[in-house]
Design a protein around this motif. Structure first.
Motif, PDB file in Angstrom:
ATOM      1  N   GLY A  53      63.348  72.381  15.723  1.00 17.01           N
ATOM      2  CA  GLY A  53      64.543  72.260  14.888  1.00 17.01           C
ATOM      3  C   GLY A  53      64.615  70.931  14.168  1.00 17.01           C
ATOM      4  N   PHE A  54      64.351  69.825  14.871  1.00 21.29           N
ATOM      5  CA  PHE A  54      64.360  68.511  14.229  1.00 21.29           C
ATOM      6  C   PHE A  54      63.273  68.419  13.158  1.00 21.29           C
ATOM      7  CE2 PHE A  54      66.246  66.979  18.410  1.00 21.29           C
ATOM      8  CZ  PHE A  54      67.522  66.891  17.889  1.00 21.29           C
ATOM      9  N   TRP A  55      62.109  68.992  13.447  1.00 17.60           N
ATOM     10  CA  TRP A  55      61.011  68.959  12.478  1.00 17.60           C
ATOM     11  C   TRP A  55      61.365  69.754  11.229  1.00 17.60           C
ATOM     12  CZ3 TRP A  55      57.802  72.889  10.620  1.00 17.60           C
ATOM     13  CH2 TRP A  55      56.657  72.467   9.948  1.00 17.60           C
ATOM     14  N   ALA A  56      62.032  70.886  11.402  1.00 23.32           N
ATOM     15  CA  ALA A  56      62.425  71.711  10.258  1.00 23.32           C
ATOM     16  C   ALA A  56      63.444  70.989   9.387  1.00 23.32           C
ATOM     17  CB  ALA A  56      62.988  73.042  10.742  1.00 23.32           C
ATOM     18  N   LEU A  57      64.374  70.247  10.003  1.00 25.34           N
ATOM     19  CA  LEU A  57      65.348  69.488   9.218  1.00 25.34           C
ATOM     20  C   LEU A  57      64.665  68.396   8.390  1.00 25.34           C
ATOM     21  CD1 LEU A  57      68.370  69.037  11.652  1.00 25.34           C
ATOM     22  CD2 LEU A  57      68.293  70.383   9.558  1.00 25.34           C
ATOM     23  N   GLY A  58      63.665  67.757   8.962  1.00 26.11           N
ATOM     24  CA  GLY A  58      62.955  66.727   8.219  1.00 26.11           C
ATOM     25  C   GLY A  58      62.159  67.278   7.053  1.00 26.11           C
ATOM     26  N   LEU A  59      61.687  68.518   7.184  1.00 23.42           N
ATOM     27  CA  LEU A  59      60.890  69.131   6.126  1.00 23.42           C
ATOM     28  C   LEU A  59      61.732  69.956   5.162  1.00 23.42           C
ATOM     29  CD1 LEU A  59      57.806  69.052   5.638  1.00 23.42           C
ATOM     30  CD2 LEU A  59      57.671  71.309   6.671  1.00 23.42           C
ATOM     31  N   PHE A  60      63.029  70.038   5.406  1.00 23.28           N
ATOM     32  CA  PHE A  60      63.907  70.891   4.605  1.00 23.28           C
ATOM     33  C   PHE A  60      63.915  70.521   3.117  1.00 23.28           C
ATOM     34  CE2 PHE A  60      68.110  72.374   3.159  1.00 23.28           C
ATOM     35  CZ  PHE A  60      68.007  73.707   3.511  1.00 23.28           C
TER      36      PHE A  60
END
Length: 367
Positions: A53-60
Motif C-alpha cells: 500500500g505504501f509503495w502504491a501511494l508513492g508510485l501513484f
C-alpha cells in the motif's frame, strides 16, 4: 459541443480501464517480490500488504501521468482509425479544437498528481520507512517462524522453535545456540518467552531445559539442567527519527532548504503535474493515424517521446542535485516537449504536406 461531452466520457472510461490494468501489473510484480522476501524471512508476513500500500501511494503520481497519456492516445487513435476525425475535420472542427476538452480531462488529474506528489507521497515514504524499522526492531523470537532455523541480526545466535503463539508471546520446544568469543553454548528448553525490563533490556526467558557450553570432550565442557534461564537479546532501540532521505522529506522543508539535493527533489515534485498536462497536449498530434496505411507507428513514436521526456527530467534532476545547473533548468525539458507538441500540432493540421516540406516552408516564412 457534442463532441466535447462524448470525448470526455470516452476518455474517462478508458482512463479507468488503463489505470486498473497498470496498477494490477505493478502491484502483482511488487507483491511477488515481497512474498518472495517474506518466504526467505526478510519481511514479516503481516507486513506485505502494508508495504504494498505504501509503495502504491508513492508510485501513484507516475501511474496517473501515464494513464492520462495512454488514455488520450488510445481514444484519439480510435477516432482517426474509425474515420470520425475526418468527419469532424470536414465539419470545421480543427485539430486544435481538441486541445481544450483534452486539457479539461487532464486538469483534475494533474491537480490530484500535485497533491499526491507534494504531500501524500512524502508521507507514504516516511510511514513505509517507519513501519519497516518497527518490524526490524521487533523481538527476535516473534520474528521466528515455527519449524525454521532463524539467525539473529548480530549473526552470533541461532533460534529454532517448534510451536509459537503470537497472542501470548510464548514458544515451546526451543533450541538456542550462542557463539560468543569462540565459545559455543547450546540451550534446549520446553518453553520460553521474550520480556522487556524497566531499563529497556530485552531478555529471553527459557523454562525447563538443559544447557551445554564449551567444546565436547574438553575439560571445561559444562552441562546443566535448569528450571529458568535468562538470555539477554539486547536493548529496546528507539524508533526511527525524522525523515532523512529526500523522497520522505515534507515539501515545506524542501522549500526552505538551500541544499542542491533538496532543490532537485522539490523541482521534481513540481514537475509531475506540469508533465501530466504537457503529455496530454502532446498526445493529440501523436495520435494521428492514417487508416490507409494500417500501421500504428504513432504508438511507437509516442512511447519514444514519453521515455525521452521522463529520462530528460531525471537527468536534469540529477544535475540539479549535483549543483551543476540551476534549479530553473528543470523547465527546459518541459519547454522542449511543449515546443515539440506545438510543432507537431501545426504539422498535423496540414496532413497532405510532407514533414520536410513543412519545415522548409516554416523556415522560409521566418526568413
Amino acid at each position: 459541443m457534442v463532441f466535447h461531452k462524448s470525448l470526455t466520457r470516452e476518455l474517462t472510461f478508458t482512463a479507468v480501464g488503463v489505470f486498473v490494468v497498470l496498477l494490477a501489473i505493478l502491484l502483482s510484480t511488487q507483491a511477488i517480490n515481497l512474498l518472495g522476501r517474506a518466504a526467505e524471512g526478510r519481511v514479516a508476513n503481516e507486513a506485505v500488504a502494508a508495504l504494498i500500500g505504501f509503495w502504491a501511494l508513492g508510485l501513484f503520481p507516475l501511474l496517473l501521468i501515464l494513464t492520462v497519456f495512454v488514455s488520450t492516445l488510445v481514444v484519439l487513435t480510435r477516432v482517426w482509425r474509425d474515420h470520425e476525425m475526418a468527419v469532424w475535420l470536414s465539419a470545421g472542427v480543427s485539430l486544435r479544437n481538441w486541445t481544450w476538452p483534452i486539457q479539461r480531462f487532464a486538469l483534475p488529474l494533474a491537480l490530484l498528481v500535485a497533491v499526491v506528489s507534494l504531500y501524500v507521497g512524502p508521507w507514504a515514504q516516511q510511514r513505509s520507512k517507519q513501519y519497516a524499522e518497527i518490524l526490524k526492531q521487533r523481538e527476535e523470537l516473534s520474528a521466528i517462524a515455527p519449524g525454521i532455523f532463524k539467525e539473529s541480526k548480530a549473526a552470533n545466535r541461532i533460534y529454532f522453535v517448534e510451536n509459537y503463539s503470537g497472542e501470548r508471546g510464548a514458544a515451546s520446544n526451543i533450541f538456542v545456540q550462542d557463539i560468543t568469543e569462540g565459545r559455543v553454548a547450546t540451550v534446549l528448553a520446553r518453553a520460553g518467552k521474550v520480556e522487556t525490563k524497566e531499563n529497556g533490556e530485552r531478555v529471553l526467558v527459557l523454562e525447563n531445559g538443559r544447557r551445554y557450553a564449551g567444546e565436547p570432550g574438553s575439560k571445561d565442557y559444562e552441562e546443566a539442567d535448569f528450571e529458568r534461564f535468562t538470555v539477554s537479546i539486547g536493548e529496546q532501540q528507539p524508533l526511527i527519527g525524522p525523515a532523512t532521505n529526500r523522497q520522505a522529506l515534507p515539501t515545506a522543508l524542501l522549500w526552505a532548504s538551500n541544499r542542491a539535493e533538496d532543490k532537485a527533489e522539490l523541482a521534481w515534485r513540481l514537475s509531475m503535474p506540469l508533465s501530466c498536462l504537457i503529455l496530454a497536449f502532446l498526445a493529440v498530434p501523436l495520435s494521428y493515424f492514417n487508416p490507409r496505411s494500417g500501421h500504428t507507428y504513432n504508438l511507437v513514436f509516442a512511447l519514444l517521446a514519453y521515455f525521452l521526456y521522463q529520462n530528460g527530467l531525471t537527468l536534469t534532476r540529477n544535475w540539479i542535485s549535483q549543483d551543476r545547473i540551476p534549479v530553473l533548468a528543470i523547465l527546459l525539458p518541459h519547454a522542449l516537449m511543449a515546443g515539440l507538441g506545438l510543432l507537431l500540432m501545426a504539422y498535423r493540421s496540414r496532413p497532405s504536406m510532407r514533414f520536410g516540406q513543412f519545415l522548409m516552408r516554416g523556415l522560409r516564412s521566418k526568413a
